[in-house]
Scaffold this motif. Structure first.
Motif, PDB file in Angstrom:
ATOM      1  N   ARG A  82       0.825  -1.206   0.000  1.00 28.10           N
ATOM      2  CA  ARG A  82       0.000   0.000   0.000  1.00 28.10           C
ATOM      3  C   ARG A  82       0.863   1.261   0.000  1.00 28.10           C
ATOM      4  NH1 ARG A  82      -3.736  -1.631   5.172  1.00 28.10           N
ATOM      5  NH2 ARG A  82      -2.988  -3.764   5.175  1.00 28.10           N
ATOM      6  N   GLU A  83       1.922   1.237   0.832  1.00 30.56           N
ATOM      7  CA  GLU A  83       2.780   2.416   0.923  1.00 30.56           C
ATOM      8  C   GLU A  83       3.388   2.775  -0.426  1.00 30.56           C
ATOM      9  OE1 GLU A  83       1.906   1.332   4.874  1.00 30.56           O
ATOM     10  OE2 GLU A  83       2.680   0.063   3.278  1.00 30.56           O
ATOM     11  N   GLY A 111      -7.211  -3.416   2.523  1.00 28.15           N
ATOM     12  CA  GLY A 111      -7.165  -2.820   3.851  1.00 28.15           C
ATOM     13  C   GLY A 111      -8.113  -1.650   4.024  1.00 28.15           C
ATOM     14  N   VAL A 112      -8.762  -1.224   2.933  1.00 29.22           N
ATOM     15  CA  VAL A 112      -9.767  -0.160   2.980  1.00 29.22           C
ATOM     16  C   VAL A 112     -10.973  -0.629   2.169  1.00 29.22           C
ATOM     17  CG1 VAL A 112      -8.058   1.688   3.219  1.00 29.22           C
ATOM     18  CG2 VAL A 112      -8.767   0.972   0.938  1.00 29.22           C
ATOM     19  N   SER A 113     -12.087   0.069   2.325  1.00 28.98           N
ATOM     20  CA  SER A 113     -13.306  -0.309   1.610  1.00 28.98           C
ATOM     21  C   SER A 113     -13.106  -0.243   0.101  1.00 28.98           C
ATOM     22  CB  SER A 113     -14.455   0.616   2.014  1.00 28.98           C
ATOM     23  OG  SER A 113     -15.604   0.368   1.218  1.00 28.98           O
ATOM     24  N   LYS A 277      -2.951  -2.194  10.704  1.00 33.66           N
ATOM     25  CA  LYS A 277      -3.580  -0.876  10.763  1.00 33.66           C
ATOM     26  C   LYS A 277      -4.055  -0.448   9.379  1.00 33.66           C
ATOM     27  CE  LYS A 277      -1.526   1.192  14.867  1.00 33.66           C
ATOM     28  NZ  LYS A 277      -2.812   1.275  15.573  1.00 33.66           N
ATOM     29  N   ALA A 278      -5.132   0.312   9.334  1.00 35.66           N
ATOM     30  CA  ALA A 278      -5.673   0.798   8.065  1.00 35.66           C
ATOM     31  C   ALA A 278      -4.651   1.701   7.378  1.00 35.66           C
ATOM     32  CB  ALA A 278      -6.967   1.567   8.309  1.00 35.66           C
ATOM     33  N   GLN A 279      -4.691   1.702   6.054  1.00 31.61           N
ATOM     34  CA  GLN A 279      -3.720   2.475   5.292  1.00 31.61           C
ATOM     35  C   GLN A 279      -3.749   3.954   5.661  1.00 31.61           C
ATOM     36  OE1 GLN A 279      -1.265   1.887   3.421  1.00 31.61           O
ATOM     37  NE2 GLN A 279      -0.870   3.999   2.777  1.00 31.61           N
TER      38      GLN A 279
END
Length: 378
Positions: A82-83, A111-113, A277-279
């Motif tokens: 993600r990063e 990690g997110v909707s 943890k969420a992004q």
């Protein structure tokens, strides 16, 4: 050589000068002309060598007059984390502003909707995606890649080591047979070579030697301490050395949260980052830690932040727990001692970790000065 000599558009060259990129790095100098010519490219160069702009600049140049329609993206950039998806998309957006008609760029990751990502997919020109989330979007008919013109695999070695082979193969089967493929990696591993063979490519190969990392500006100290006193010693070191910015590594998500909670409870402002943890939270915590105006003194993390994340002028790194391998130790301590600024690395070593510490020193050919304070060993 200059960016102008690489035959990039004048708008991009001006934007590079405006953003203080005076000349191309070796990977950019060698890759950009071949990509502009429409050739497949495999670039092997270390992290931090400028690989992202090596493909972003010619990609923008080639697609500047080709808007997308009906969810048919023009370029697909696949990344492992993600990063990295956020970093790459930010680079594309920054330099796309130089174009008369900026390309619409979007980063998608797990990690997110997924719903907001689906809703914002219309007219996206360049999609930066992690493999798993990309497959989900394709299966929901939110994005089409049958007519995509350029495929980029960034950090291909890491994607394979993280177990994304099946997802990558699913993506490959949905791409057109004629597509420009750009593969960038930190290492030339057999698995990376397999991708080239699988896609039946004959790319221009750019393989830059990876120099040994310069760790001469880093002071390394180890403290022998029993496990029960690690937390107290950590807090004492932070206060005694007046550490205002320190990156603390732990080996597990549980330990990250535990150490972070103890620091905050004892009046040392800290944030935590790990894979659960969420992004949005991870990025926010990282930004707060980097911000010199913030009161966040500590960032506690797993090896998630040991690679590919640059924190300018970071003065301190603490290994609350030793990493699994000597290679990971090198990546961790390499977060400090950058841009000709000195840094200090402190390792808290329990009796059970002593043998592993000796192994790390032997394998890395580095000497860590060990402090043996009686009060912390009983």
């Amino acid at each position: 050589m200059t960016f102008k000599e690489l035959k990039l558009s004048s708008a991009l060259v001006s934007h590079l000068e405006k953003n203080q990129f005076p000349k191309p790095t070796p990977i950019q100098e060698q890759a950009i002309p071949s990509i502009l010519a429409g050739k497949d490219v495999m670039g092997i160069a270390k992290t931090g060598s400028g690989k992202t702009l090596a493909y972003v600049l010619p990609l923008l140049d080639r697609l500047k007059n080709q808007p997308s329609e009906n969810r048919e993206i023009q370029a697909l950039v696949m990344v492992p984390t993600r990063e990295l998806a956020v970093q790459v998309s930010e680079a594309i957006i920054l330099f796309s502003k130089a174009l008369k008609n900026p390309l619409i760029t979007m980063a998608v990751y797990g990690g997110v909707s997924i719903n907001p990502q689906m809703m914002n997919m219309n007219s996206v020109d360049v999609l930066v995606a992690t493999p798993g989330r990309l497959i989900e979007l394709i299966e929901k008919n939110a994005v089409k890649i049958a007519n995509t013109k350029i495929l980029v695999l960034d950090e291909a070695d890491k994607m394979l080591s993280m177990g994304f082979r099946e997802e990558m193969n699913q993506v490959f089967t949905r791409l057109p047979s004629k597509i420009q493929t750009l593969l960038f990696s930190a290492t030339l591993s057999p698995k990376v070579t397999e991708i080239i063979q699988h896609l039946t490519l004959d790319p221009v190969v750019i393989n830059l030697p990876v120099p040994d990392e310069d760790l001469s500006l880093i002071k390394q100290i180890g403290y022998r301490v029993i496990d029960e006193k690690k937390g107290v010693l950590l807090r004492q070191l932070i206060e005694e050395h007046n550490m205002q910015q320190v990156l603390i590594f732990c080996s597990s998500t549980y330990q990250v949260e535990h150490v972070n909670d103890k620091l905050n409870t004892n009046g040392i402002t800290s944030k935590a980052i790990h894979g659960k943890k969420a992004q949005g939270t991870r990025q926010d915590h990282l930004n707060q830690f980097k911000d010199p105006e913030s009161d966040v003194r500590c960032l506690v993390t797993t090896d998630l932040l040991s690679r590919g994340i640059d924190i300018e002028f970071l003065p301190f790194v603490i290994n609350y727990e030793l990493p699994r391998s000597p290679k990971d130790y090198i990546h961790r301590i390499g977060r400090t001692g950058r841009a000709e600024n000195p840094g200090t690395v402190i390792s808290l070593v329990t009796p059970e970790e002593s043998h592993h510490m000796r192994t790390i020193q032997k394998k890395t050919n580095m000497k860590v000065w060990m402090e043996d304070l009686e009060e912390w060993n009983s």
